[in-house]
Design an enzyme around this catalytic site. Sequence first.
Site, short mmCIF file in Angstrom:
data_model
loop_
_atom_site.label_atom_id
_atom_site.label_comp_id
_atom_site.label_asym_id
_atom_site.label_seq_id
_atom_site.Cartn_x
_atom_site.Cartn_y
_atom_site.Cartn_z
N TYR A 41 73.09 15.43 44.65
CA TYR A 41 72.58 16.44 45.58
C TYR A 41 71.35 17.19 45.08
O TYR A 41 70.87 18.11 45.74
CB TYR A 41 73.67 17.43 45.99
CG TYR A 41 74.40 18.17 44.90
CD1 TYR A 41 73.86 19.31 44.31
CD2 TYR A 41 75.66 17.74 44.49
CE1 TYR A 41 74.56 20.01 43.34
CE2 TYR A 41 76.36 18.44 43.53
CZ TYR A 41 75.81 19.57 42.96
OH TYR A 41 76.50 20.26 41.99
N ARG A 60 82.23 22.94 54.30
CA ARG A 60 81.53 24.22 54.37
C ARG A 60 80.01 24.03 54.38
O ARG A 60 79.28 24.94 54.74
CB ARG A 60 81.94 25.14 53.22
CG ARG A 60 81.57 24.65 51.83
CD ARG A 60 82.04 25.62 50.74
NE ARG A 60 81.58 25.20 49.42
CZ ARG A 60 82.23 24.39 48.62
NH1 ARG A 60 83.41 23.90 49.00
NH2 ARG A 60 81.74 24.07 47.43
N HIS A 72 88.87 15.54 45.04
CA HIS A 72 89.72 16.66 44.64
C HIS A 72 90.95 16.73 45.54
O HIS A 72 92.05 16.44 45.09
CB HIS A 72 88.97 18.00 44.62
CG HIS A 72 87.79 18.00 43.71
ND1 HIS A 72 87.89 17.69 42.37
CD2 HIS A 72 86.48 18.28 43.96
CE1 HIS A 72 86.69 17.77 41.83
NE2 HIS A 72 85.82 18.12 42.76
N ASP A 92 83.25 13.88 37.13
CA ASP A 92 82.71 15.00 37.86
C ASP A 92 81.64 15.77 37.08
O ASP A 92 80.50 15.34 36.98
CB ASP A 92 83.87 15.91 38.28
CG ASP A 92 83.47 16.96 39.32
OD1 ASP A 92 82.28 17.10 39.60
OD2 ASP A 92 84.37 17.64 39.85
#
Length: 459
Positions: free
Chosen positions: A122, A210, A273, A324
């Site tokens: 990202y 979100r 997750h 991660d």
Amino acid sequence: MKTLFAERALLAGGWARDVQVAIADDGRIARVETGVTAAADAERLHGPLLPGLTNLHSHAFQRAMAGLTEYRANPADSFWTWRDLMYRFAAMLQPEHLQAVAAQLYVEMLKAGYTGVCEFHYLHHDVDGKPYADPAEMSWQIVAAAEQTGIALTHLPVLYRYGGFGPQPAKDGQKRFLHDSDAYAALLQRLHKKLTDPRHRLGIAPHSLRAVTPELLTEALTAIHALDQQAPVHIHIAEQTLEVDDCLRHTGQRPVAYLFDQLPVDAHWCLVHATHLDDRELQLLAQSGAVAGICTTTEANLGDGFFRMHEYLAAGGVFGVGSDSHISVSAVEELRWLEYGQRLLKRERAVLGNAEVSVGRRLYDGALRGGARAAGRQAGAIATGQIADLIVLQADVRDERRAAMGTGDAVLDSWLFASNDNRVRDVMVQGRWCIRDGHHAAEERIASAYQQTMRQLLA
């Protein structure tokens, strides 16, 4: 064609002795024979042969900040305070920094037994949040690191638009991540056109519920399916209780339930997750064929909580593991603590094993299956037609004794639960050796570039 011979190998149907594996020039397994004498031209392996694992969740740039946040600067230190520090660190990274950090990380992954990585990417734009002259500039740094090291890459450009449910405006620390629908589709088209190495796949990663609306998510799916109907789709979900509470407040539903009501989630999806599920959500995820992406060491480091693995496996769920934030780059530690977390919760032993299969075998088989599915690659098994992603463990004089006591599963259990030594000796990705005798051919040069980058970032 190359031929390998192993005295012991973990095949799709279980452990076998005196195994010969023929690998075609395209990197796929052409033939598997058991109980045979080694051919004259076969390479004899120096330890048990296993399929390689996929690291299904990676934020490569965070490898450079691992270990730098272990102090309590806030009385209520949590994931959210850590995230603010991460944003500050991400604001400093230049394209050349990202390649150096990712290459170092990918060598470490290979040496740990990971043959593939799903890069949840990202960090797209420059430090002011403006696209580079080539909008895929930062993606190309990730691709270059994968090609430099030889690891198989499933590249997952992240779609990130909002700062929270509502939707709320993005925060200043998120400006390097943001795309609208058209710019994101253009990025995917550019990457798809040039990502031609057969070791690599392209998918998408809507960051979280979100950060995107259902409309944006649907548009992203349309864009990637126009390029590849089978593309992987990864999303962060239900990692934190605050996220669950916010989703309930704005939608009236918990995150996983809301996602399943909005979109047809199937086996091409990976829900990363998924820590906080109620009973209905657990059943929805298990029955969908989607992969639960468990990142045990990061979830522990950030105080996320425990995934309900025992109940999830009982419901037939598929899982894989990832490192991660790379606070640890160890397949052993991810799998070990996946089991140990369940033991601590239940105050029992061998929670994820059963009378037929040991804990180590069940964990490894599950991570192979889920990791390959999440990556969108036909890997994870030593069988005809599968991609030759393989690892060789260092031979141990105790292995014969362990095998005599039961099955070859004792070798896996010993590796995962009875040693802190790295027993990965050799690693092959799509028919090419990347690690030989614990060493990568470009290891010193990559480490030097990484150290130079770290000196610049920490100055």
